[in-house]
Design a protein around this motif. Sequence first.
Motif, PDB file in Angstrom:
ATOM      1  N   SER A 168       0.823  -1.350  -0.046  1.00 39.84           N
ATOM      2  CA  SER A 168       0.063  -0.167   0.045  1.00 39.84           C
ATOM      3  C   SER A 168       0.840   1.386   0.081  1.00 39.84           C
ATOM      4  O   SER A 168       0.487   2.328  -0.039  1.00 39.84           O
ATOM      5  N   VAL A 169       2.238   1.095   0.043  1.00 37.36           N
ATOM      6  CA  VAL A 169       2.848   2.290  -0.235  1.00 37.36           C
ATOM      7  C   VAL A 169       2.721   2.925  -1.610  1.00 37.36           C
ATOM      8  O   VAL A 169       3.065   2.101  -2.416  1.00 37.36           O
ATOM      9  N   ASN A 170       2.489   3.939  -1.802  1.00 38.64           N
ATOM     10  CA  ASN A 170       2.146   4.616  -3.081  1.00 38.64           C
ATOM     11  C   ASN A 170       3.375   4.571  -3.954  1.00 38.64           C
ATOM     12  O   ASN A 170       4.371   5.113  -3.728  1.00 38.64           O
ATOM     13  N   PRO A 171       3.369   3.926  -5.074  1.00 33.93           N
ATOM     14  CA  PRO A 171       4.650   3.778  -6.042  1.00 33.93           C
ATOM     15  C   PRO A 171       4.926   5.231  -6.387  1.00 33.93           C
ATOM     16  O   PRO A 171       6.125   5.433  -6.748  1.00 33.93           O
ATOM     17  N   ASP A 172       4.021   5.999  -6.720  1.00 31.02           N
ATOM     18  CA  ASP A 172       4.348   7.343  -7.001  1.00 31.02           C
ATOM     19  C   ASP A 172       5.114   8.281  -6.191  1.00 31.02           C
ATOM     20  O   ASP A 172       6.000   8.736  -6.756  1.00 31.02           O
ATOM     21  N   LEU A 173       5.245   7.794  -4.869  1.00 30.75           N
ATOM     22  CA  LEU A 173       6.216   8.409  -4.173  1.00 30.75           C
ATOM     23  C   LEU A 173       7.481   8.023  -4.175  1.00 30.75           C
ATOM     24  O   LEU A 173       8.525   8.704  -4.052  1.00 30.75           O
TER      25      LEU A 173
ATOM     26  N   VAL B  68      11.264   7.189   2.856  1.00 26.31           N
ATOM     27  CA  VAL B  68       9.811   6.855   2.138  1.00 26.31           C
ATOM     28  C   VAL B  68       9.052   5.808   2.929  1.00 26.31           C
ATOM     29  O   VAL B  68       8.104   5.826   3.475  1.00 26.31           O
ATOM     30  N   THR B  69       9.878   4.554   2.455  1.00 27.17           N
ATOM     31  CA  THR B  69       9.089   3.250   2.663  1.00 27.17           C
ATOM     32  C   THR B  69       8.774   3.051   4.340  1.00 27.17           C
ATOM     33  O   THR B  69       7.656   2.781   4.697  1.00 27.17           O
ATOM     34  N   LEU B  70       9.935   3.295   5.052  1.00 24.66           N
ATOM     35  CA  LEU B  70      10.006   3.228   6.454  1.00 24.66           C
ATOM     36  C   LEU B  70       9.021   3.771   7.226  1.00 24.66           C
ATOM     37  O   LEU B  70       8.088   3.269   7.843  1.00 24.66           O
ATOM     38  N   PRO B  71       8.950   5.135   7.150  1.00 30.37           N
ATOM     39  CA  PRO B  71       7.718   5.981   7.584  1.00 30.37           C
ATOM     40  C   PRO B  71       6.590   5.501   7.232  1.00 30.37           C
ATOM     41  O   PRO B  71       5.656   5.500   8.171  1.00 30.37           O
ATOM     42  N   LEU B  72       6.234   5.117   6.053  1.00 31.79           N
ATOM     43  CA  LEU B  72       4.752   4.744   5.560  1.00 31.79           C
ATOM     44  C   LEU B  72       4.558   3.407   6.253  1.00 31.79           C
ATOM     45  O   LEU B  72       3.391   3.053   6.429  1.00 31.79           O
ATOM     46  N   LEU B  73       5.654   2.821   6.468  1.00 33.20           N
ATOM     47  CA  LEU B  73       5.180   1.303   6.924  1.00 33.20           C
ATOM     48  C   LEU B  73       5.255   1.233   8.470  1.00 33.20           C
ATOM     49  O   LEU B  73       4.803   0.107   9.006  1.00 33.20           O
ATOM     50  N   SER B  74       5.514   2.482   9.062  1.00 34.84           N
ATOM     51  CA  SER B  74       5.474   2.408  10.524  1.00 34.84           C
ATOM     52  C   SER B  74       4.245   2.025  11.339  1.00 34.84           C
ATOM     53  O   SER B  74       4.477   1.483  12.341  1.00 34.84           O
ATOM     54  N   PRO B  75       3.099   2.434  10.626  1.00 35.59           N
ATOM     55  CA  PRO B  75       2.112   1.735  11.307  1.00 35.59           C
ATOM     56  C   PRO B  75       1.803   0.206  11.487  1.00 35.59           C
ATOM     57  O   PRO B  75       1.621  -0.397  12.606  1.00 35.59           O
ATOM     58  N   ALA B  76       2.427  -0.304  10.322  1.00 31.72           N
ATOM     59  CA  ALA B  76       2.321  -1.907  10.350  1.00 31.72           C
ATOM     60  C   ALA B  76       3.377  -2.476  11.200  1.00 31.72           C
ATOM     61  O   ALA B  76       3.284  -3.303  11.869  1.00 31.72           O
ATOM     62  N   LEU B  77       4.678  -1.736  11.237  1.00 29.40           N
ATOM     63  CA  LEU B  77       5.624  -2.016  12.005  1.00 29.40           C
ATOM     64  C   LEU B  77       5.247  -2.017  13.754  1.00 29.40           C
ATOM     65  O   LEU B  77       5.602  -3.164  14.449  1.00 29.40           O
ATOM     66  N   PHE B  78       4.471  -1.039  14.072  1.00 26.22           N
ATOM     67  CA  PHE B  78       4.219  -0.999  15.286  1.00 26.22           C
ATOM     68  C   PHE B  78       3.171  -2.066  15.803  1.00 26.22           C
ATOM     69  O   PHE B  78       3.274  -2.565  16.665  1.00 26.22           O
ATOM     70  N   PHE B  79       2.073  -2.117  14.827  1.00 22.41           N
ATOM     71  CA  PHE B  79       1.296  -3.367  15.114  1.00 22.41           C
ATOM     72  C   PHE B  79       2.235  -4.745  15.401  1.00 22.41           C
ATOM     73  O   PHE B  79       1.816  -5.272  16.274  1.00 22.41           O
ATOM     74  N   THR B  80       2.758  -4.991  14.330  1.00 21.46           N
ATOM     75  CA  THR B  80       3.427  -6.430  14.602  1.00 21.46           C
ATOM     76  C   THR B  80       4.162  -6.367  15.749  1.00 21.46           C
ATOM     77  O   THR B  80       4.436  -7.410  16.574  1.00 21.46           O
TER      78      THR B  80
END
Lengths: 445, 277, 312
Positions: C201-206, C224-236
């Motif tokens: 779900s990371v926007n490829p345009d970014l 780019v990726t890591l910050p956008l992924l951070s909610p998922a990382l937090f959850f896991t």
Amino acid sequence: MITPKPKVYGRTDRASRQHRISRRVRAVVAATLSVGLAAAALAGCAGGASSGTSGGASSGTSGMNGKTVKMFTWVGNPDEEAQWTAYIDGGKLEDPALSVEFSGPAIGSYYTKLPTQLKGSDAPCIITLQNGQLEPYASALEPLDSYMTKAGIKASDYDPSMITQLSNGGKVYALPYDAEPMVLFYNKSMFAAAGVPAPTVHWTTNDFVTAAKKTTKGNVYGFALGQGIGPVGNFLAANDEEYVSKDGKADLTSPALQKRLQWFINLATVEKVSRPLEASGGQFPDIDQFSNSQAAMLINGTWDMAHEAKAIGANNLGVAVIPSDNGTPHGSIAGTGFAMTKSCGDKAAAFNAISAMTSAKSQQAVAKSRSQVPARADSLDAWKSSTGAEPAAVVKILTENGRVGVSATNGDKINTLFTQYEVNGFSGKSTAAQILQDVRNGVGQ
Amino acid sequence: MRRRVRSLRTALNTALAWAVGALFAFPLVWTFFTALKPGDEVFGSKIQFIGSKVLWSNFAEAWTAINFGRLLMNSLAIATISTTLTLVVCTLTAFAFSRMRFKGRDAVFILFVLTLTLPSEIAIIPLYLGFDTFRLTDTWVALIVPGLFGAFGTFLLRQFMLQIPIEFEEAARIDGASTFRILWSIIVPLVRPALSVLAFFSFLASWNSFLWPLIILNTASRWTIPLGLAGFSTMTGTRWELLMAGCILTIIPTIIVVALAQKQLVKAIGAGAFGGR
Amino acid sequence: MTSVTLPPSAAPGLQGPQKKRTKTAITARSWQGWLFVAPGLLGLVLFIIVPLVGSLALGFFKYSLLGGGQFTGFDNFIHLVHDPLFINSVVVTTIFVVAYTPLNIMLSLAMALWLNTRLVGKTWLRVIFLIPALSPMVANAAVFRLLLQKDGAMNGALAGIGIGPIPWLSNGSWALGAIILVSLWQSFGYNMIVLGAGLDSVNPDLLAAARIDGAGAFRRFRSVTLPLLSPALFFTSVLTVIGAWQVFIQAYIITGGGPGQSTTTIMMYLYQSGFTYDQLGYASAMAAILFIIIAITTLIQVWGQKKWVFYD
């Protein structure tokens, strides 16, 4: 931005979304659901029905199912089922009207669940108890002495060590159905191939180590070590040594215990005739090794005889005494008995069942069919006739010199800690003294 | 040229990834081959995948030794009932939290959230004693019911429901729909991905659960598969080759379902797991 | 996957009470809300909260399944603090949590990233990695119980690449390592899927924009990726930590807590105390302490999310 307002209800809207979900997935889910619901219906009926009968005991007598006596015991697999069926069938020889049903968990969780079963509202009438396991549960059990007198049954009919082990405070709580001495099983063909003569009933520890050395080759070890303090205790008992006092106090500083433990460890680390023990979750690595022909010798109770005969061949299975330093064997007897719960609603029926299953007729029948050493002296001949001369001689001499093994009051904790710490002995990290010290620290002594 | 480099890179990448996959799958592969060995060849230092005999009969023997057919039916039935009821309960509750206003709603929601962090195993003893008081031990009712109320499902569904624009429901209200109708006809279809995620995880949790069934069930005919696997360890040792066969039999149904439903599952998990995207 | 277009003001993420922008204007009548919430709430109270409170209360008693109970006040807790076995179990479990969690997350993330690149057979690879997560832990533990013997297949395979036999089950440190290994094998598949979905779900345009701006692969990942992924990382990471504190089955089946006490985790000691030694009050006191530990670490993580978790 204006979001178009879809038609919110009505089939058309749902239909337009459904095509997005793959048909395959829907098919799978539908199939699983329908199978599951069908199974639920079927099993639910069965489950409901059977829970009806056991839950329905609330309206009947506690621990009984109509006229059938309920027994709680260990039933982990068909083999154990067959054992209980054999005793019930044997009991029917004594009392054709006998009706007993049994259920229970695998042996590994039996004693864990037993207390809750006994306290529970639907406690069974009969439970099974192995030797030395009586004490914690005695308060929930009904003493049998008065019933025995009324029925004309004498305690002396049964093996005295077993009766002692199934008694508490001078009262008998369970009648034993077997009295199996701990023996040494050996693999005859391995002995023959290594040129080791068959053990006599007076063979010594030195003979034993020599035999083990000769039969150790490649992947196969001479002797299979068991986990926990019991296997070490077997060697103590064979030499008429004891580390638990008569009132159940375990002396973990006992020099005899330490000496035997170090000798036990040395079998693997010094003599190299045994596979070193590793950390393990409570299985029986020694039994596995012997029945898979990875070890030439094993110490276990005679209850295991039928299984080992099946595993390595009845003609291949040899039975010997556990070796002692001076060649004078001493036996340590173990077995199981049927006990009656205090909460049982029909104690007469329960006692009748117990006495029928441990009657001479029953014992003789089971001795013939399952080769378990019966607890009654009058049934021993039946056993001998089905198992052969060598085991008979061994059992005779061990039973004559048999002794009661007393269980320590906190035996479970000691055994658990011992099982955990003894591994350090095999890896070379601890000596026997250190292991026992660690156990003492853990127990708080 | 660029295309060729690209496909070479892809090929290498694939090969490497599959090597890692193979490494990862080694225990499973080995389990499968051990299940086919004769009992006395299970232990041994050489990694021999194939033993002296290939005993497909071990699977049949494992099946009968623990009555696997019965266990399978039990596990399937229990998991299905569990899942269905969980979905119902969680949907109702999540709907209330996300779409309804009532006094004390936020306090109750915080209560739910708090329980998310609690280890469930510690409650087993009082739970058992409670069921015993009502003579419900060794029943499927006692087995299934406590597992229906974990806060996770409610939480997940609420996340999804919050994403649905209010406009839909307002329109339905104007058209005169009852609250329940709104739930059933609007909300539920829109949160279908979350429902399938929840269904999947509920099913899985029920299928694999061990400790509670161990404690509450006695009769072998009512056991679930994990309990049955424990039946291979008896007082006369463990038949490891049969136990391995039993493990393979246990894994097969889940593999099938996952293989078929994998893509949808992945999408659905991603959408729901951490909300908002 | 739904056909609903999301207005930008839609849903907050998994955070707590801080951003309450929920729009719930539907039901005016309070009783309806209570009606819908009743089954769930009743079940929660009856089957989760009451037993938990009961369990914590049991900690103040000495309770035996055979002999009933007697009130002992804080005795159990005081004893626990001085019990070397309990202290050891806390140490063992802490080591496990601290080692296992980052390893799990890093592995899952690495594999998720890898499976996001050009590969043939991604679907099947995902299935393979998921299988252990989907089978009962009992089965997995039994398998490793066999594999990890000193002369078992694991050492056999390692011997093939020249690594000497490892004393998985006879050396304390290796035993704990084995538990970590089995736990990783079992569960990283699930985290990998979650993170993979997050990556999807990371926007490829970014990412494309960042590449145009000259950012290299690593920089793109970090910024780019890591910050956008951070909610998922937090959850896991929250779920992984909670699960890690409760590690039990692996120790129970594979090592029985040994060698020595090197793999006796808190739950293992709790189980032994409660069900083997029949000291249910003592075990319940342990449960209370475990609960507090888990609550604290979870709270720390939740507060910490403000610093590093990025919600747009």
